[in-house]
Design a protein around this motif. Structure first.
Motif, PDB file in Angstrom:
ATOM      1  N   GLY A  31       0.786  -1.228   0.000  1.00 47.95           N
ATOM      2  CA  GLY A  31       0.000   0.000   0.000  1.00 47.95           C
ATOM      3  C   GLY A  31       0.813   1.270   0.000  1.00 47.95           C
ATOM      4  O   GLY A  31       0.263   2.359   0.193  1.00 47.95           O
ATOM      5  N   ARG A  32       2.125   1.174  -0.222  1.00 45.12           N
ATOM      6  CA  ARG A  32       2.995   2.351  -0.180  1.00 45.12           C
ATOM      7  C   ARG A  32       2.694   3.292  -1.339  1.00 45.12           C
ATOM      8  O   ARG A  32       2.462   2.873  -2.464  1.00 45.12           O
ATOM      9  CB  ARG A  32       4.460   1.915  -0.244  1.00 45.12           C
ATOM     10  CG  ARG A  32       5.486   3.051  -0.232  1.00 45.12           C
ATOM     11  CD  ARG A  32       6.884   2.468  -0.439  1.00 45.12           C
ATOM     12  NE  ARG A  32       7.934   3.470  -0.449  1.00 45.12           N
ATOM     13  CZ  ARG A  32       8.282   4.195  -1.504  1.00 45.12           C
ATOM     14  NH1 ARG A  32       7.625   4.046  -2.648  1.00 45.12           N
ATOM     15  NH2 ARG A  32       9.275   5.067  -1.424  1.00 45.12           N
ATOM     16  N   ARG A  86       4.489   5.041   3.222  1.00 50.27           N
ATOM     17  CA  ARG A  86       3.888   3.754   3.613  1.00 50.27           C
ATOM     18  C   ARG A  86       2.750   3.971   4.612  1.00 50.27           C
ATOM     19  O   ARG A  86       1.857   3.128   4.731  1.00 50.27           O
ATOM     20  CB  ARG A  86       4.935   2.840   4.252  1.00 50.27           C
ATOM     21  CG  ARG A  86       5.899   2.215   3.292  1.00 50.27           C
ATOM     22  CD  ARG A  86       6.560   0.969   3.857  1.00 50.27           C
ATOM     23  NE  ARG A  86       7.651   0.538   2.997  1.00 50.27           N
ATOM     24  CZ  ARG A  86       7.502  -0.171   1.883  1.00 50.27           C
ATOM     25  NH1 ARG A  86       6.287  -0.534   1.504  1.00 50.27           N
ATOM     26  NH2 ARG A  86       8.550  -0.506   1.152  1.00 50.27           N
ATOM     27  N   PRO A  89      -0.187   7.000   2.121  1.00 48.22           N
ATOM     28  CA  PRO A  89       0.111   6.966   0.688  1.00 48.22           C
ATOM     29  C   PRO A  89      -0.628   8.030  -0.113  1.00 48.22           C
ATOM     30  O   PRO A  89      -0.214   8.379  -1.213  1.00 48.22           O
ATOM     31  CB  PRO A  89      -0.322   5.562   0.271  1.00 48.22           C
ATOM     32  CG  PRO A  89      -1.332   5.151   1.299  1.00 48.22           C
ATOM     33  CD  PRO A  89      -0.900   5.792   2.577  1.00 48.22           C
ATOM     34  N   LYS A  93      -5.210   9.585   3.877  1.00 43.09           N
ATOM     35  CA  LYS A  93      -5.540   8.161   3.795  1.00 43.09           C
ATOM     36  C   LYS A  93      -4.500   7.360   4.572  1.00 43.09           C
ATOM     37  O   LYS A  93      -3.352   7.243   4.165  1.00 43.09           O
ATOM     38  CB  LYS A  93      -5.570   7.690   2.346  1.00 43.09           C
ATOM     39  CG  LYS A  93      -5.871   6.198   2.201  1.00 43.09           C
ATOM     40  CD  LYS A  93      -5.825   5.758   0.744  1.00 43.09           C
ATOM     41  CE  LYS A  93      -6.042   4.251   0.626  1.00 43.09           C
ATOM     42  NZ  LYS A  93      -5.950   3.791  -0.782  1.00 43.09           N
ATOM     43  N   ASN A  95      -2.724   4.044   5.976  1.00 43.23           N
ATOM     44  CA  ASN A  95      -2.483   2.697   5.449  1.00 43.23           C
ATOM     45  C   ASN A  95      -2.084   1.771   6.597  1.00 43.23           C
ATOM     46  O   ASN A  95      -0.931   1.794   7.048  1.00 43.23           O
ATOM     47  CB  ASN A  95      -1.383   2.748   4.392  1.00 43.23           C
ATOM     48  CG  ASN A  95      -1.046   1.370   3.836  1.00 43.23           C
ATOM     49  OD1 ASN A  95      -1.914   0.514   3.701  1.00 43.23           O
ATOM     50  ND2 ASN A  95       0.226   1.176   3.527  1.00 43.23           N
TER      51      ASN A  95
END
Length: 452
Positions: A31-32, A86, A89, A93, A95
Motif C-alpha cells: 500500500g505504499r 507507507r 500513501p 488516507k 495505510n
C-alpha cells in the motif's frame, strides 16, 4: 594491523543505522505511495547511472534475516526510519499495512534485544505533498504532525527513542537550493522556507509527543560540518564564519535557543529578501525541549574567501591521501572539536548522541571476504575522539555507525559503500566485512569491560 578496542563508560550505547528508502525496496508493495525519491531517482540524469531504490537491499522482505545478523554481531541498538508514504500513501488516507510492517520490524528487534531508535523523516516526502510545494509550503508542517502523531499512537509502545528529522540541512538546502537531492530544485528562497518549515514541524511534533504522555525520549538529528578558515586573513575568517552559519548554526541555534543567528540574517536576506515565512510563535515552537540532540559527523571543510565562488566561499581540496571514496577529508579531531563547541555554545548538559558516523571506501569482495582496513581505522579514530570528549566530562551517550549495510546512497546510487555488511545487489547476499567483525568485537569488549 587491526586496531585495539576502546573502553567506554557503562551505559554507553553502540549501534548502527539505516534509512527506509535506502534499504527497503518494495516501493509498490504494502500500500505504499510514491515519494519524492521515487520520482527523483526515475528522472534521467539525477542519480548515478539511473539507479533507483525500487529494490535496494530488499529489506522489506528480508528484515528478519537482517535483524538476526545484527544480533549475531552483538549490535545492541539500531536506528531505522519510517517511510512516510507507507503510512499515508495519499493525503488523509491512513495505510494500516504500512504500520503493520513497522510493528513487525520493531517486534523482531525486541525479540533479539536490539533497542530501536526511530527516525520519522529521512527525506522520503510523499510526492503528493511535493506537488503542492513540499517543505516550502507551510501546510506540510501540519501534515507532518498528523503523520508523526499517528506513528506515536500506533508504535510508541515499541519505540524508546524517536528522532523527528534526519539532517534538515540536506532536506532543505541540498534539496531545494543546491538541487542535488529530491526534489532537485534550485531556488534559495524555497530552500530557506523549507528549512524553517522542517524545523517548525520538528517542534510541533515534539509538542504532540509530550501531549501524548509517552514514556520514551524524543530529539532531532542535525548534520554538522566543522569549518576552518584557510588562513588567518580577515576575509577568510569572515567567510568561515558564514560557512559555519550556513552549514551548522542556522539549524542548531533555533532548536536550542529559539532564534536564527543574528550575524547570518542580513547575509541571508541579501540573498533571498525578507524572511516573511517566519510567523509569530514559530521560534518558540521550534525550541521545544528535546531529550537529546543527534549529531551526524563525517568530515570538515577548509574555506577561503573567493568573490567568484557561490556565496563568496571556496572549499579547498583536502589532502588526496586523507579522503574517503566520497572525497571527504578524514579528520577525526574535528569530531572532538565539534562536540566541545556544541556543549559550550548550545547544548550544555543535554545528552548528545552520534547518530551517524562512517565512511565509504572502494570495497572489494575477494574470495568471499571484504578486507576494509581503512574503515576500521576511520571508526577507531573517531571513537577515540568521542572517548576523549567523554573523558573530559562531555555528555555523549551513544554512537550509531553509518551504516549497517551497503545501500542506495542517494544521488550516488549504489556506487558508494558505507556498510559494515557488504551487499551483493545481484544476489542480495550479505557478507560481513572485516570492519563489521571489528565493530562486533568492539561492542563485545565494551560489554566485557563493564564486568571487570
Amino acid at each position: 594491523m587491526t586496531r585495539d578496542h576502546i573502553a567506554f563508560p557503562a551505559g554507553f550505547v553502540f549501534g548502527t543505522a539505516t534509512a527506509a528508502y535506502q534499504i527497503e525496496g518494495a516501493v509498490n508493495e504494502g500500500g505504499r505511495g510514491e515519494s519524492i525519491w521515487d520520482r527523483f531517482s526515475h528522472t534521467p540524469g539525477k542519480v548515478f547511472e539511473g539507479h533507483t531504490g525500487d529494490v535496494a537491499c530488499d529489506h522489506y522482505h528480508r528484515y528478519e534475516e537482517d535483524i538476526k545478523l545484527m544480533h549475531e554481531l552483538g549490535i545492541p541498538a539500531y536506528r531505522l526510519s519510517i517511510s512516510w508514504p507507507r503510512i499515508f500513501p495519499e493525503r488523509g488516507k491512513f495505510n494500516q499495512a504500512g504500520i503493520d510492517f513497522y510493528r513487525r520490524v520493531l517486534e523482531t528487534l525486541h525479540k533479539y534485544e536490539i533497542e530501536p531508535a526511530v527516525t520519522l523523516y529521512h527525506w522520503d516526502l510523499p510526492q503528493y505533498l511535493q506537488d503542492e510545494g513540499g517543505w516550502a509550503n507551510r501546510a506540510t508542517v501540519d501534515y507532518f504532525v498528523e503523520y508523526a502523531t499517528k506513528v506515536f499512537r500506533e508504535l510508541g509502545d515499541l519505540v524508546p527513542k524517536f528522532i523527528t528529522h534526519n539532517e534538515p540541512w540536506c532536506a532543505s538546502f541540498l534539496s531545494y537550493g543546491l538541487g542535488h537531492h529530491a526534489p532537485g530544485h534550485h531556488d534559495w528562497r524555497e530552500a530557506y522556507a523549507a528549512a524553517h518549515h522542517i524545523l517548525l514541524s520538528h517542534g510541533k511534533a515534539v509538542e504532540a509527543y509530550r501531549a501524548g504522555g509517552y514514556q520514551g525520549e524524543i530529539g532531532i538529528t542535525l548534520n554538522f560540518t566543522w569549518v576552518d578558515a584557510a588562513s588567518h586573513r580577515a576575509e577568510d575568517e569572515t567567510m568561515s564564519r558564514y560557512a559555519d552559519g550556513f552549514f551548522n548554526r542556522w539549524f542548531v541555534e533555533p532548536i536550542t535557543q529559539g532564534r536564527y543567528p543574528a550575524d547570518m540574517i542580513p547575509f541571508v536576506e541579501s540573498q533571498i529578501g525578507k524572511l516573511s515565512y517566519i510567523c509569530p510563535g514559530d521560534l518558540d515552537a521550534i525550541a521545544a525541549k528535546v531529550d537529546f540532540l543527534g549529531v551526524n559527523y563525517y568530515t570538515r571543510n577548509v574555506v577561503a574567501a573567493d568573490p567568484s565562488a557561490p556565496l563568496g566561499v571556496r572549499m579547498l581540496e583536502p589532502p588526496a591521501d586523507r579522503v574517503t571514496a566520497m572525497g571527504w577529508e578524514i579528520h577525526p579531531q574535528s569530531l572532538y572539536r565539534l562536540l566541545n563547541w556544541l556543549q559550550t555554545a548550545y547544548t550544555g548538559d543535554l545528552t548528545l548522541l552520534i547518530t551517524e558516523n562512517g565512511a565509504a571506501f572502494q570495497d572489494h569482495l575477494v574470495a568471499g571476504e571484504v578486507h576494509d582496513e581503512e574503515r576500521i581505522e576511520y571508526i577507531a579514530d573517531h571513537l577515540e575522539a568521542a572517548k576523549r570528549f567523554i573523558d573530559e566530562g562531555g555528555p555523549l551517550k551513544g554512537y550509531y555507525l553509518w551504516s549497517f549495510m551497503d545501500n542506495f546512497e542517494w544521488a550516488f546510487g549504489y556506487s558508494k559503500r558505507f556498510g559494515l555488511v557488504y551487499v551483493d545487489y545481484e544476489t542480495q547476499d550479505r557478507i560481513v566485512k572485516d570492519s563489521g567483525k571489528w565493530y562486533s568485537e568492539q561492542i563485545s569488549y565494551h560489554r566485557s569491560s563493564q564486568t571487570r
